[in-house]
Scaffold this active site. Structure first.
Site, PDB file in Angstrom:
ATOM      1  CG  HIS A  83      -3.983  34.093  13.839  1.00 29.95           C
ATOM      2  ND1 HIS A  83      -3.212  32.951  13.831  1.00 29.95           N
ATOM      3  CD2 HIS A  83      -3.366  34.953  14.692  1.00 29.95           C
ATOM      4  CE1 HIS A  83      -2.178  33.117  14.642  1.00 29.95           C
ATOM      5  NE2 HIS A  83      -2.258  34.328  15.169  1.00 29.95           N
ATOM      6  CD  GLU A  86      -4.713  31.301  11.128  1.00 29.93           C
ATOM      7  OE1 GLU A  86      -5.044  30.633  12.121  1.00 29.93           O
ATOM      8  OE2 GLU A  86      -3.535  31.685  10.930  1.00 29.93           O
ATOM      9  CG  HIS A 190      -5.141  28.851  15.221  1.00 30.82           C
ATOM     10  ND1 HIS A 190      -4.388  30.002  15.231  1.00 30.82           N
ATOM     11  CD2 HIS A 190      -5.551  28.663  16.506  1.00 30.82           C
ATOM     12  CE1 HIS A 190      -4.340  30.501  16.458  1.00 30.82           C
ATOM     13  NE2 HIS A 190      -5.031  29.696  17.250  1.00 30.82           N
ATOM     14  CD  GLU A 281      -2.688  25.754  12.865  1.00 33.73           C
ATOM     15  OE1 GLU A 281      -3.289  26.276  11.903  1.00 33.73           O
ATOM     16  OE2 GLU A 281      -1.985  26.405  13.658  1.00 33.73           O
TER      17      GLU A 281
END
Length: 443
Positions: A83, A86, A190, A281
């Site tokens: 992404h 990110e 991410h 994350e």
């Protein structure tokens, strides 16, 4: 002045210190090429393909033999920035590269890690998305998707549902890449939350979806992998650091239990590439200010290194016929944790099984022959930089080509759609996952 020391210093690789700022494509390429030139004995830089706009998808390999696979040396990978908005993972992987190469030959732990592992690092899977972000934002920007406006983490074949959307150049490049290497362990980086998420991201009744979770046959290993990373990150392990977001116990979550998604990369790695992958994350804010980058590096450095070491869990080895010839495409799995796409030996007859310490019955099955069952005990404490080595010699003699032809690859269809519950990990009562709301931040 000691002239001998001066000459020694001139002979050693010299690389300017990597600063803590966001590196756009040109700067990232310059850094990677500099590393590849200055540390040519332990690195190899190559592109696995191009983005929609023609930007290279660079991968830097770090290892004792970086240009080719060696039997017994497991393949590991990190992928970041799929992404484009990110961004923390992108910079962390550049700093990880700098950390690894600069300490090889000086730091015993790093030297052993590099000598025993072939480490593939892709700082950006979505360079077009990164370049498209005009103004950093904590929540969302147009740079999330690739140039064609596709979310790359919804673009892979799905084992649970039909998702016949157009496969993007970046996705196809990664799928092709997975076929060229025997990857054992991976993580994709991410942002937008602070948690280590493990498969499955999608689910069906066969994997426990009725209980608001979706577990693999290797759920114990995946929970261990996620906790290994989270427990060494002082903020992630707290589980509740992002305001107005979920409280993740111990900083880990099952992907489906958090929220289901279709066409995710970690599920594809596990089902079709025999590669254990989790999703990391790393920041509550997707695109934080540059001055925050040193803090993210300090929080994640130990986790990044310790996670690579996990590629040496379990057992590894080769399968041979009665004449000592390696056998490719032989199924090698633990008897009670069969995979819907059976784990098979590669072209060298190699297998790698990530397993926690314990006693297991290994099923080795060559096409057209009866299964060969062997009990293996993985001790609690084993050497850090090698899995338990166990070769198998089967009482058969066959042509390798015929074995290859008779074992086609696993089909790219929703494999779990009509499957009954296939693993003890999916049975009620083992874990209690509660249903959660779909959050603002997405993987």
């Amino acid at each position: 002045m000691d002239l001998s020391r001066l000459w020694l210093g001139l002979l050693l690789p010299v690389l300017a210190a990597l600063d803590f700022r966001y590196h756009h494509q040109e700067g990232m390429e310059a850094f990677l090429k500099s590393v590849a030139q200055n540390y040519s004995s332990i690195t190899h830089l190559h592109s696995i393909g191009k983005s929609v706009r023609g930007r290279n998808l660079w991968v830097l390999i770090v290892g004792q033999c970086p240009k080719e696979h060696r039997v017994g040396i497991p393949e590991f990978k990190y992928v970041a920035n799929m992404h484009g908005d990110e961004t923390v993972g992108r910079e962390l992987l550049l700093h990880l590269i700098d950390y690894l190469v600069s300490r090889h030959g000086k730091d015993l732990e790093i030297t052993n890690l590099i000598n025993s592992t072939r480490i593939h690092i892709m700082p950006s899977m979505n360079p077009d998305g990164f370049e498209a972000v005009k103004k950093p934002d904590c929540f969302y920007s147009n740079g999330r998707e690739n140039y064609n406006k596709f979310d790359l983490n919804r673009n892979f074949p799905d084992a649970f549902e039909y998702n016949n959307i157009s496969k993007q150049p970046e996705t196809l490049a990664v799928m092709k890449w997975l076929k060229t290497e025997t990857f054992v362990l991976s993580a994709n980086l991410h942002g937008g939350a602070l948690v280590a998420s493990y498969p499955f991201d999608n689910g069906a009744q066969a994997t426990g979806a009725l209980l608001s979770r979706s577990l693999t046959p290797d759920d114990d290993v995946f929970q261990h992998l996620a906790y290994t990373y989270a427990s060494r990150n002082p903020n992630m392990t707290k589980g509740d650091q992002c305001k107005n977001k979920m409280d993740f116990q111990n900083g880990i979550t099952n992907g489906y239990s958090w929220y289901p998604l279709q066409g995710g990369m970690q599920d594809y790695n596990y089902v079709w590439a025999q590669c254990f992958e989790i999703t990391l994350e790393l920041s509550c804010c997707k695109y934080p200010r540059e001055e925050k980058l040193p803090f993210f590096w300090n929080d994640n450095k130990a986790s990044l290194i310790e996670y690579i070491k996990q590629v040496h869990l379990g057992i590894k080895g080769q399968v041979f016929d009665q004449n000592g010839n390696p056998l490719p495409n032989v199924i090698v799995e633990v008897q009670d944790r069969k995979h819907i796409c059976p784990f098979r030996t590669n072209k060298f007859g190699e297998y790698y099984l990530l397993l926690l310490p314990g006693s297991y019955v290994i099923n080795i099955t060559a096409h057209g022959h009866d299964p060969h069952l062997t009990k293996v005990v993985i001790p609690e404490k084993f050497q850090t930089f090698s899995a338990l080595k166990k070769d198998f010699h089967l009482p058969i003699q066959g042509k390798l080509d015929s074995i290859l032809v008779s074992n086609p690859s696993c089909p790219l269809i929703p494999l779990y759609k009509v499957m009954p519950s296939h693993s003890v990990a999916t049975r009620p009562g083992l874990f209690l996952f509660s249903m959660t709301l779909l959050l603002i931040f997405f993987k």
